[in-house]
Design an enzyme around this catalytic site. Structure first.
Site, PDB file in Angstrom:
ATOM      1  N   ARG A 253       1.231  -1.202  -0.006  1.00 16.18           N
ATOM      2  CA  ARG A 253       0.002  -0.065  -0.127  1.00 16.18           C
ATOM      3  C   ARG A 253       0.742   1.387   0.407  1.00 16.18           C
ATOM      4  O   ARG A 253       1.437   1.146   0.789  1.00 16.18           O
ATOM      5  CB  ARG A 253      -0.612   0.030   1.360  1.00 16.18           C
ATOM      6  CG  ARG A 253      -1.682   1.212   1.590  1.00 16.18           C
ATOM      7  CD  ARG A 253      -1.215   2.705   2.159  1.00 16.18           C
ATOM      8  NE  ARG A 253      -2.132   3.686   2.355  1.00 16.18           N
ATOM      9  CZ  ARG A 253      -1.906   4.614   2.822  1.00 16.18           C
ATOM     10  NH1 ARG A 253      -0.953   4.387   3.628  1.00 16.18           N
ATOM     11  NH2 ARG A 253      -3.400   5.377   3.749  1.00 16.18           N
ATOM     12  N   ASP A 255       1.504   4.783   0.597  1.00 18.52           N
ATOM     13  CA  ASP A 255       1.027   6.191   1.188  1.00 18.52           C
ATOM     14  C   ASP A 255       0.971   7.227   0.630  1.00 18.52           C
ATOM     15  O   ASP A 255       1.933   7.529  -0.259  1.00 18.52           O
ATOM     16  CB  ASP A 255       2.072   6.448   2.196  1.00 18.52           C
ATOM     17  CG  ASP A 255       1.457   7.557   3.091  1.00 18.52           C
ATOM     18  OD1 ASP A 255       0.181   7.164   4.032  1.00 18.52           O
ATOM     19  OD2 ASP A 255       2.033   8.755   3.095  1.00 18.52           O
ATOM     20  N   ALA A 256      -0.350   8.318   0.592  1.00 21.04           N
ATOM     21  CA  ALA A 256      -0.200   9.761   0.030  1.00 21.04           C
ATOM     22  C   ALA A 256       0.880   9.642  -1.244  1.00 21.04           C
ATOM     23  O   ALA A 256       1.471  10.510  -1.610  1.00 21.04           O
ATOM     24  CB  ALA A 256      -0.072  10.670   0.875  1.00 21.04           C
ATOM     25  N   VAL A 257       0.510   8.917  -2.413  1.00 23.55           N
ATOM     26  CA  VAL A 257       0.716   9.177  -4.160  1.00 23.55           C
ATOM     27  C   VAL A 257       0.849  10.613  -4.369  1.00 23.55           C
ATOM     28  O   VAL A 257       1.906  10.517  -5.176  1.00 23.55           O
ATOM     29  CB  VAL A 257       0.729   7.744  -4.586  1.00 23.55           C
ATOM     30  CG1 VAL A 257       0.988   6.850  -4.372  1.00 23.55           C
ATOM     31  CG2 VAL A 257      -0.766   8.159  -5.376  1.00 23.55           C
ATOM     32  N   HIS A 258      -0.019  11.237  -4.042  1.00 27.90           N
ATOM     33  CA  HIS A 258      -0.183  12.687  -4.989  1.00 27.90           C
ATOM     34  C   HIS A 258       1.023  13.736  -4.497  1.00 27.90           C
ATOM     35  O   HIS A 258       1.091  14.613  -4.374  1.00 27.90           O
ATOM     36  CB  HIS A 258      -1.634  12.997  -4.012  1.00 27.90           C
ATOM     37  CG  HIS A 258      -1.613  13.688  -2.821  1.00 27.90           C
ATOM     38  ND1 HIS A 258      -2.612  11.610  -2.071  1.00 27.90           N
ATOM     39  CD2 HIS A 258      -1.724  13.689  -1.577  1.00 27.90           C
ATOM     40  CE1 HIS A 258      -2.648  12.580  -0.872  1.00 27.90           C
ATOM     41  NE2 HIS A 258      -2.327  13.578  -0.402  1.00 27.90           N
ATOM     42  N   GLU A 292      -2.792   5.127  -1.773  1.00 25.53           N
ATOM     43  CA  GLU A 292      -3.477   6.538  -1.438  1.00 25.53           C
ATOM     44  C   GLU A 292      -3.412   7.545  -2.071  1.00 25.53           C
ATOM     45  O   GLU A 292      -1.888   7.933  -2.170  1.00 25.53           O
ATOM     46  CB  GLU A 292      -3.450   6.641   0.317  1.00 25.53           C
ATOM     47  CG  GLU A 292      -3.760   7.659   0.729  1.00 25.53           C
ATOM     48  CD  GLU A 292      -3.228   7.978   2.110  1.00 25.53           C
ATOM     49  OE1 GLU A 292      -4.421   8.668   3.259  1.00 25.53           O
ATOM     50  OE2 GLU A 292      -2.587   8.096   1.979  1.00 25.53           O
ATOM     51  N   ASP A 317     -11.430   7.576  -0.372  1.00 27.31           N
ATOM     52  CA  ASP A 317     -12.167   8.197   0.370  1.00 27.31           C
ATOM     53  C   ASP A 317     -13.341   8.860   0.517  1.00 27.31           C
ATOM     54  O   ASP A 317     -13.680   8.859   1.420  1.00 27.31           O
ATOM     55  CB  ASP A 317     -10.798   9.560   0.852  1.00 27.31           C
ATOM     56  CG  ASP A 317      -9.617   8.506   1.195  1.00 27.31           C
ATOM     57  OD1 ASP A 317      -9.951   7.621   1.912  1.00 27.31           O
ATOM     58  OD2 ASP A 317      -8.551   9.596   1.551  1.00 27.31           O
ATOM     59  N   ASP A 318     -13.492   9.106  -0.687  1.00 27.65           N
ATOM     60  CA  ASP A 318     -15.089   9.860  -0.808  1.00 27.65           C
ATOM     61  C   ASP A 318     -16.156   8.471  -0.415  1.00 27.65           C
ATOM     62  O   ASP A 318     -17.396   9.345   0.523  1.00 27.65           O
ATOM     63  CB  ASP A 318     -15.353   9.941  -2.462  1.00 27.65           C
ATOM     64  CG  ASP A 318     -15.038  11.126  -3.029  1.00 27.65           C
ATOM     65  OD1 ASP A 318     -14.305  11.844  -2.393  1.00 27.65           O
ATOM     66  OD2 ASP A 318     -15.332  11.118  -3.738  1.00 27.65           O
ATOM     67  N   HIS A 385      -6.822   4.512   9.462  1.00 27.36           N
ATOM     68  CA  HIS A 385      -5.847   5.100  10.381  1.00 27.36           C
ATOM     69  C   HIS A 385      -6.061   6.912  10.327  1.00 27.36           C
ATOM     70  O   HIS A 385      -6.257   6.714  11.353  1.00 27.36           O
ATOM     71  CB  HIS A 385      -4.793   4.913  10.159  1.00 27.36           C
ATOM     72  CG  HIS A 385      -3.470   5.198   9.176  1.00 27.36           C
ATOM     73  ND1 HIS A 385      -3.664   4.350   8.104  1.00 27.36           N
ATOM     74  CD2 HIS A 385      -2.936   6.189   9.054  1.00 27.36           C
ATOM     75  CE1 HIS A 385      -3.430   4.986   6.670  1.00 27.36           C
ATOM     76  NE2 HIS A 385      -2.745   5.929   7.749  1.00 27.36           N
ATOM     77  N   GLN A 387      -8.687   8.609   9.462  1.00 30.93           N
ATOM     78  CA  GLN A 387      -9.672   9.497   9.611  1.00 30.93           C
ATOM     79  C   GLN A 387      -9.873   9.120  11.075  1.00 30.93           C
ATOM     80  O   GLN A 387     -10.476  10.011  11.490  1.00 30.93           O
ATOM     81  CB  GLN A 387     -10.933   8.511   8.782  1.00 30.93           C
ATOM     82  CG  GLN A 387     -10.790   8.671   7.581  1.00 30.93           C
ATOM     83  CD  GLN A 387     -10.379  10.187   7.043  1.00 30.93           C
ATOM     84  OE1 GLN A 387     -10.637  10.820   7.656  1.00 30.93           O
ATOM     85  NE2 GLN A 387      -9.983  10.286   5.925  1.00 30.93           N
TER      86      GLN A 387
END
Length: 423
Positions: A253, A255-258, A292, A317-318, A385, A387
């Protein structure tokens, strides 16, 4: 281990150094500069002979203070201590194991420090039957790379190749994965490639791992598209392949690829997907990458012949936000963008709610249509985790609404066409 092909020898990437030494006790051993090649960056240094397992060592640059190896496989004394050579062998017994496909997955997000009373790799073994009985197919372990201190979420790690010593040894982590496979559980690992924690981060002393052109909410962005970025990209790809090959994880997984800023023609995520697919072919295993991202961009999971990166899944996340607002009535912050049954229905039917629509909290349009991406590629949850951890009091969904409403949320999640994640 460092970039290159000599995996049995210690290598250090330090392109600005004039002298590199290995420090072990009172002894200092010089590393030799590798011959430069026309198709790669310079600055590789190599120790002539392999070190025996158990050796404690550090790296000194130009006579400076000894530092941990950026690719250390073990940090028995924490992020500021000496690195340790570990034995690569382990008696794996999972040759017959085959992970369920993501289209049939039920994922359980697991924090090693709280999953058992002792909070270790070894003690987690006792709780695995509960997950099997629950119907879980994939255990997603939150980050285990070495971070400062004993306790934490794991998202401020600095030694990406070393399992967190407070959880146990590298061998005990392998035993955990091996035992999960024996019980029919696939294992995913949460990895953080978009930033490093500040405490114990010595990378800048070795090489230009970071970029001044980009910034993240957590500090400097990693250098994925500037000078010397070839070696930085190799650093992260090699890390991913290590977890998948040497520890037998079934996927990652991301993390935060943006916050992975890359203007290259071949985006880092696409390169990573290509290298992971190649490893899967060599090992005759299906390995998965789940990202993510807060951009609602289905191109992450589009195949490469369609202009996508070819990842296997993406967090949605939506769906969480839509479920949360309908169940709790909360409307603060980004929750104000949701709150209707129409939003919830769209998420259940299409994965994303925002598909180029105006987002009040962002004050701009957000996302793009899912473009026919299969719903199983969207990983949805009632809580995770992020949220829980982002709340000042750390409340779970059952603290914020009635048990009856929480059960309705769980029912909607588990009967949806999205891949469910439990926390």
């Amino acid at each position: 281990m460092s970039p290159g092909d000599d995996r049995d020898a210690l290598q250090i990437w330090a392109p600005r150094a004039e002298r590199v030494e290995l420090v072990s006790g009172e002894a200092r051993h010089p590393l030799g500069r590798r011959p430069e090649k026309p198709d790669r960056s310079s600055g590789l240094w190599r120790l002539g002979a392999p070190l025996p397992p158990g050796t404690r060592y550090q790296i000194a640059l130009d006579g400076g203070p000894p530092l941990p190896d950026p690719r250390s496989r073990s940090q028995p004394d924490g992020v500021h201590g000496a690195s340790e050579i570990i034995a690569p062998d382990f008696a794996w017994a999972d040759a017959e194991f085959s992970a369920a496909g993501i289209e049939n997955a039920v994922i359980y997000e697991l924090h090693l420090g709280t999953f058992s009373r002792e909070g270790t790799f070894a003690s987690a073994l006792e709780r695995l039957p509960h997950l099997v009985e629950l119907g879980v197919t994939h255990v997603e372990i939150m980050p285990v790379h070495q971070f400062p201190g004993a306790c934490g979420w794991g998202y401020d790690g600095v030694d990406l190749f070393a399992p967190h010593r407070a959880y146990g040894t590298p061998g005990e982590l392998k035993r955990l994965v091996n035992t999960c496979h024996a019980r029919g559980l696939a294992v995913l690992l949460d990895v953080v490639y978009n930033h490093f924690g500040p405490d114990g981060n010595y990378l800048t002393q070795f090489a230009p791992y970071f970029s001044d052109a980009h910034h993240t909410p957590w500090g400097q962005a990693v250098n994925l598209d500037g000078p010397y970025s070839d070696e930085v990209r190799s650093f992260f790809c090699d890390n991913a392949l290590m977890w998948l090959e040497e520890y037998h994880f079934d996927g990652l997984r991301l993390d935060a690829v943006h916050a992975l800023f890359d203007h290259s023609a071949l985006h880092f995520l696409e390169q990573l997907a290509i290298e992971v697919e190649a490893l899967g072919r060599r090992r005759a295993r299906k390995l998965v990458l789940i990202a993510e991202s807060d951009r609602n961009d289905p191109r992450l999971v589009f195949p490469r012949d369609r202009g996508g990166y070819g990842l296997d899944g993406v967090w949605a996340d939506d769906l969480h936000h839509a479920l949360h607002t309908v169940l709790t009535g909360e409307r603060k912050g980004y929750y104000g963008d949701y709150g209707s049954m129409q939003a919830l229905g769209r998420c259940l039917e299409q994965g994303y709610y925002y598909q180029g629509d105006y987002s009040p909290s962002r004050r701009r349009r957000h996302g793009r249509p899912p473009g026919g991406a299969p719903l199983f590629r969207f990983v949805g949850c009632l809580q995770n985790h992020d949220q829980v951890g982002n709340r000042a009091q750390g409340e779970r969904i059952a603290h914020l609404t009635s048990i009856e409403r929480a059960r309705v949320g769980a029912f909607l999640l588990l009967t949806s066409a999205l891949t469910p994640l439990l926390f």
